[in-house]
Design a protein around this motif. Structure first.
Motif, PDB file in Angstrom:
ATOM      1  N   THR B  42       2.049   1.703  -6.223  1.00  0.00           N
ATOM      2  CA  THR B  42       0.938   1.270  -7.058  1.00  0.00           C
ATOM      3  C   THR B  42      -0.385   1.342  -6.298  1.00  0.00           C
ATOM      4  O   THR B  42      -1.409   1.753  -6.851  1.00  0.00           O
ATOM      5  CB  THR B  42       1.185  -0.170  -7.561  1.00  0.00           C
ATOM      6  OG1 THR B  42       2.384  -0.162  -8.347  1.00  0.00           O
ATOM      7  CG2 THR B  42       0.048  -0.681  -8.396  1.00  0.00           C
ATOM      8  N   GLU B  84       0.952   0.044 -14.294  1.00  0.00           N
ATOM      9  CA  GLU B  84       2.179  -0.734 -14.225  1.00  0.00           C
ATOM     10  C   GLU B  84       2.096  -1.843 -15.278  1.00  0.00           C
ATOM     11  O   GLU B  84       1.038  -2.467 -15.438  1.00  0.00           O
ATOM     12  CB  GLU B  84       2.265  -1.353 -12.820  1.00  0.00           C
ATOM     13  CG  GLU B  84       3.638  -1.801 -12.433  1.00  0.00           C
ATOM     14  CD  GLU B  84       3.699  -2.143 -10.938  1.00  0.00           C
ATOM     15  OE1 GLU B  84       4.402  -1.446 -10.205  1.00  0.00           O
ATOM     16  OE2 GLU B  84       3.025  -3.090 -10.508  1.00  0.00           O
ATOM     17  N   ASP B 160       2.472   4.899 -13.713  1.00  0.00           N
ATOM     18  CA  ASP B 160       3.004   3.912 -12.766  1.00  0.00           C
ATOM     19  C   ASP B 160       4.235   3.204 -13.337  1.00  0.00           C
ATOM     20  O   ASP B 160       4.109   2.341 -14.197  1.00  0.00           O
ATOM     21  CB  ASP B 160       1.911   2.896 -12.425  1.00  0.00           C
ATOM     22  CG  ASP B 160       2.268   2.086 -11.175  1.00  0.00           C
ATOM     23  OD1 ASP B 160       3.424   2.158 -10.731  1.00  0.00           O
ATOM     24  OD2 ASP B 160       1.379   1.387 -10.660  1.00  0.00           O
ATOM     25  N   GLU B 161       5.407   3.566 -12.841  1.00  0.00           N
ATOM     26  CA  GLU B 161       6.671   2.896 -13.194  1.00  0.00           C
ATOM     27  C   GLU B 161       6.825   2.639 -14.683  1.00  0.00           C
ATOM     28  O   GLU B 161       7.034   1.516 -15.117  1.00  0.00           O
ATOM     29  CB  GLU B 161       6.785   1.565 -12.446  1.00  0.00           C
ATOM     30  CG  GLU B 161       6.820   1.795 -10.959  1.00  0.00           C
ATOM     31  CD  GLU B 161       7.905   0.987 -10.265  1.00  0.00           C
ATOM     32  OE1 GLU B 161       8.983   0.805 -10.866  1.00  0.00           O
ATOM     33  OE2 GLU B 161       7.667   0.589  -9.118  1.00  0.00           O
TER      34      GLU B 161
HETATM   35 MG   LIG Z   1       4.168  -0.869  -8.242  1.00  0.00          MG
END
Ligand SMILES: [Mg+2]
Ligand SMILES: Nc1ncnc2c1ncn2[C@@H]1O[C@H](COP(=O)(O)OP(=O)(O)O)[C@@H](O)[C@H]1O
Lengths: 294, 236
Positions: B42, B84, B160-161
């Protein structure tokens, strides 16, 4: 209507205009401000100076008053953008004390005596007082509400809401938080200046004490009570807090204590205010409103 | 080269989260950075987006050094992030959230066409268009977050994820859409994931991040065959 009712009504409408301005800053842009009375005062003093010293009429001075209010709001908004929320609260309190002190101690602004002899507003040859002045204030309140309504509809509000809720996410959408916070500051302080101008011409005599920190606390209480970020919240909040002390006279002496307590209680139990999205009042009103629509 | 990240260091106080990572992306590539929780993924994406600046190093986008550029300007020149945990605007509706994506743009976007294209790709968003974003399920929020980033027609998408907290079936669907965006629309994507299998599966290349440094890099197939990757990230 008795002249007493008209007086109370006029003050409430003027305050409601200022609180609408505070709503733009606090409710729409999510910037805490504990110094809104300073901008109310800047508007009042500008209007008072322009009419008593420069001899301008209310109407010719008005664009200047609004522009100066907005400009000073812009200047004072600049440092506020850079500081964190808790510092912003303190910064705005500081601004309030400084502005009040300038009015009180600088002889140019009348010093401790304040400014008197502010002329009444003349409209088509008629000097407005009592009912006609109240009507004029209502027209201005209506215009301010229109601006607020438009703000909640237009692009800028989307950006403001976005910045308020998720500042860093908003920046990744290409929204500059600086720009929208400043815009809110400028619009909000201009509205306060307009209210200040009306106040000066109504009272005909103003004094630094009229714009002290407790007045700011009062504005914020009205806003929080009515509902931050709503259109009608500022009006409802100002109405309730304007009428209550008249009904319960003893409250007048404990106004600040009452405002502060109310502020704390509202934030603890009903942060959205009376008209907020999930407020008790909304729940009670919702079925009635729905029936009205059907 | 569309994006070049040169020796960036990201630190929070005394904690060095990223210590000298370099990598690059060509136009039309889909590249993954895989790494465990806390590896610094991140932090890397946030410094590319401009949310948290790197302490050292530089970021070059389309040949231009953007290391000091604020996030909202990076968004305007074609970089978008799917952050995220989505980070939607909770009190705006689905439709309004989408609109925030075009707000800052200088170039003209055919908004209505773009939105109907997105609704085609994410039908659930069309169904829920009037609903407040905070009432959506996790999977719907992720889809909205992707759509909001896509509406501006970006050149580089940072993800992000996106698989975090999604059911396997939804992960498959979302990754399928990312792959399709890359292959059919030529969108360059930098994917950051703990879910190594799903992300390498759709990627052309990958990097493995371990406690803030780049431990391995190679084509997606090479990484999947790598014994260390298999043991640590694929659970073989
Ligand atoms: Mg992260
Ligand atoms: N805002 C922050 N303040 C302090 N430490 C942070 C912050 N954000 C991340 N970290 C630390 O930096 C390291 C890398 O975090 P992060 O980039 O979020 O990793 P990942 O996304 O791979 O899980 C972690 O040790 C984390 O605790």
């Amino acid at each position: 209507m008795s002249s007493y009712t008209i007086t109370i009504g006029t003050i409430i409408v003027i305050q409601a205009i200022a609180v609408c301005g505070l709503n733009v800053i606090v409710g729409y842009a999510g910037q805490i401000s504990l110094g809104h009375a300073a901008f109310f005062g800047i508007g009042a003093y500008t209007a008072a100076m322009l009419s008593t010293k420069a001899g301008l009429s209310f109407w010719t001075a008005l664009p200047l008053v609004i522009a100066i209010g907005g400009f000073i709001g812009f200047l004072l908004g600049l440092p506020s953008i850079r500081v964190r929320e808790d510092f912003l609260a303190i910064t705005t309190i500081g601004i309030n004390f400084i502005v009040e002190a300038v009015f009180r101690y600088v002889p140019f602004f009348g010093g401790a005596l304040g400014i008197g002899g502010i002329p009444r507003i003349v409209f088509f040859g008629e000097r407005l007082k009592g009912m006609t002045f109240l009507l004029l204030c209502l027209v201005f309140l209506f215009l301010v509400l229109l601006v607020c309504w438009w703000l909640t509809r237009c692009w800028a509000s989307l950006a403001c809401y976005a910045v308020r809720d998720e500042e860093s996410a908003a920046s990744t959408m290409g929204i500059s938080h600086v720009r929208f916070k400043l815009l809110a500051f400028v619009i909000g302080t201009s509205m306060a200046a307009l209210a200040g101008s009306l106040y000066a011409h109504y009272m005909q005599f103003i004094n630094a004490g009229d714009f002290s920190f407790p007045v700011s606390v009062g504005f914020l209480s009205m806003l929080v009570l009515g509902g931050m970020g709503t259109i009608w919240g500022p009006v409802i909040g100002t109405l309730i807090l304007g009428v209550l002390p008249e009904i319960f006279r003893p409250l007048v002496d404990y106004r600040i204590l009452f405002y502060t307590l109310l502020l704390l209680l509202m934030i603890r139990f009903q942060p959205g205010g009376l008209l907020g999205e999930e407020s008790a009042m909304r729940r009670v009103l919702a079925p009635i409103l729905r029936r009205g629509k059907a | 080269m569309l994006l070049e990240v040169k020796d960036i260091h990201v630190a929070y106080g005394d904690i060095e989260a990223v210590c000298g990572v370099s990598f690059s992306l060509e136009k039309d590539e889909l590249v993954s950075i895989i790494g465990a929780n806390g590896a610094g993924k991140t932090s890397i994406l946030n410094s590319i987006m401009g949310i948290f600046p790197p302490r050292k190093g530089s970021i070059i986008f389309k040949g231009r050094d953007i290391t000091a550029m604020p996030a909202h300007q990076r968004a305007r020149i074609g970089i978008r992030i799917v952050p995220e945990r989505s980070r939607l605007f909770p009190r705006l509706t689905v439709y309004e959230n989408l609109l925030t994506g075009v707000y800052g743009l200088r170039k003209k976007i055919p908004v209505d066409k773009r939105i109907s294209w997105l609704y085609g790709m994410f039908p659930i968003l069309k169904e829920r268009r009037g609903q407040l974003a905070n009432t959506l399920s996790g999977g719907e929020q992720q889809q909205l977050s992707i759509a909001r980033a896509l509406i501006s027609d970006p050149e580089l998408l940072l993800v992000d994820e996106v698989s975090m907290g999604l059911m396997p079936k939804l992960v498959e669907q979302v990754f399928g859409i990312l792959k399709q965006l890359n292959e059919e629309h030529g969108l360059t994507i930098l994917l950051v994931e703990q879910n190594a299998f799903a992300s390498l599966n759709i990627s052309t290349r990958g990097y493995v991040l371990e406690t803030g440094t780049c431990a391995l890099s190679g084509s997606a197939a090479e990484l999947m065959d790598n014994p260390r990757v298999q043991e640590v990230y694929l659970g073989h």
